[in-house]
Enzyme design. Structure first.
Site, short mmCIF file in Angstrom:
data_model
loop_
_atom_site.label_atom_id
_atom_site.label_comp_id
_atom_site.label_asym_id
_atom_site.label_seq_id
_atom_site.Cartn_x
_atom_site.Cartn_y
_atom_site.Cartn_z
N TYR A 239 0.86 -1.19 0.00
CA TYR A 239 0.00 0.00 0.00
C TYR A 239 0.90 1.24 0.00
O TYR A 239 2.08 1.14 0.32
CB TYR A 239 -0.99 0.00 1.17
CG TYR A 239 -0.38 -0.05 2.56
CD1 TYR A 239 -0.25 1.10 3.33
CD2 TYR A 239 0.07 -1.25 3.11
CE1 TYR A 239 0.31 1.06 4.60
CE2 TYR A 239 0.64 -1.31 4.36
CZ TYR A 239 0.74 -0.15 5.10
OH TYR A 239 1.31 -0.19 6.35
N HIS A 287 6.12 -0.27 1.23
CA HIS A 287 5.67 0.71 0.23
C HIS A 287 6.51 0.67 -1.05
O HIS A 287 7.71 0.43 -0.99
CB HIS A 287 5.73 2.12 0.84
CG HIS A 287 5.11 2.17 2.20
ND1 HIS A 287 3.79 1.87 2.41
CD2 HIS A 287 5.64 2.44 3.42
CE1 HIS A 287 3.53 1.97 3.71
NE2 HIS A 287 4.63 2.31 4.34
#
Ligand code: C5P
Length: 311
Positions: A239, A287
């Site tokens: 994410y 990430h």
């Protein structure tokens, strides 16, 4: 026989009609023309240049966006809830989540800290990430010069004023990265699980808490997180990072965006300006750091934002 005037009229009519069909027949050209016409004749903001000025690539990305903040009229759908559950360990269900949100909107007033675009406003923003490249940058006064200064997580100003400034109008955080805020700063909560919303209620209602919050709270919608992950980052990584989501959020809150404090160190890790970074294996965590950086550079190249890279 038709009179000459009539013949000429018919001829010009056909030439005119052909031009219209060729020009307007292509929907992309039509859209482009409509946009440029619109933007030439109405000003979107009061700055010299508004970031939303005509750019088909940016318009498409922005138009796909849901409302950025949760509100009484913007609850999360079950579909989004199921996406959100994948990035957390909290096992509580959708009903429990909705009850928690109900409680929140009994306590916190809606729509604070967010002004919509207007031809009379020029909302200049500095988005300050936590990169070590801020050290020795002397960016402080430049950052403070902006109307809105958005910082995030533990990012301190005390002791680092010369490089990061002193002003904070908005502070993005979640419980694990929370710091105490003064009364002039909006808390922008990025909820990564239902517990984060419960934390907000506790921090407001209970007496002995690590971080006390007041009612100047904005809560990012998980639908916005999903949008940034799917639309901007094409689902890369688990994410998006807090910093990248804040940057995309700023495109909605501001007419001019300048960013500071983004960029990994020479070892590829997201080290910080305020501490010695020890976990060399961290890199950019869950990430998609490289993807985010590429997008930041693209936005800078297209002059949508200005990116100060530090030292
Ligand atoms: O590390 P932390 O999450 O607190 O930093 C805030 C944001 O700043 C990150 O989510 C990331 O987007 C950005 N950052 C960066 N380069 C670093 C450190 C942080 O781009 N070296």
């Amino acid at each position: 026989m038709l009179p000459l005037k009539m013949k000429l009229f018919i001829l010009f009519f056909f030439i005119f009609a052909t031009i219209i069909v060729v020009f307007y027949g292509n929907s992309y050209i039509l859209t482009a023309y409509q946009h440029s016409f619109f933007y030439r004749n109405t000003s979107l903001c009061a700055c010299d240049k508004c970031l939303m000025e005509y750019d088909p690539w940016l318009s498409e990305l922005m138009e796909a966006s849901p409302e950025p903040f949760l509100s009484v009229t913007n609850y999360m759908s079950e579909d989004i809830f199921n996406w959100w559950k994948r990035i957390q360990r909290d096992k509580r269900n959708y009903t429990f989540y909705n009850k928690t949100v109900d409680k929140i909107f009994h306590i916190f007033p809606p729509n604070v800290g967010f002004t919509r675009p207007s031809p009379d406003l020029c909302r200049t923003c500095a988005v300050v990430g936590n990169s070590g490249n801020l050290m020795g940058s002397f960016y402080g006064p430049l950052i403070d010069f902006h109307d809105i200064v958005i910082r995030m997580n533990r990012g301190p100003t005390k002791g680092f004023e010369r490089d990061v400034g002193t002003k904070t109008t908005h502070h993005v955080m979640y419980p694990h990265s929370s710091t105490n805020l003064d009364n002039t700063t909006y808390l922008v909560l990025f909820p990564f699980k239902t517990y984060d919303l419960e934390w907000l209620i506790q921090s407001f209602t209970q007496r002995y808490v690590l971080c006390k919050v007041n009612t100047s709270v904005m809560i990012l919608s998980p639908a916005f997180m999903k949008y940034v992950h799917h639309v901007w980052l094409k689902r890369k990584g688990k994410y998006p990072s807090t910093g990248f989501m804040t940057l995309i959020l700023s495109l909605h809150m501001c007419d001019e965006v300048t960013i500071f404090g983004f960029g990994a160190d020479s070892g590829g890790s997201w080290s910080h300006y305020f501490e010695i970074f020890r976990n060399k294996k961290f890199k950019t965590g869950a990430h998609p750091g490289a993807e985010e950086y590429k997008m930041i550079e693209k936005l800078h190249k297209k002059k949508t934002i200005v990116f100060f890279k530090g030292w």
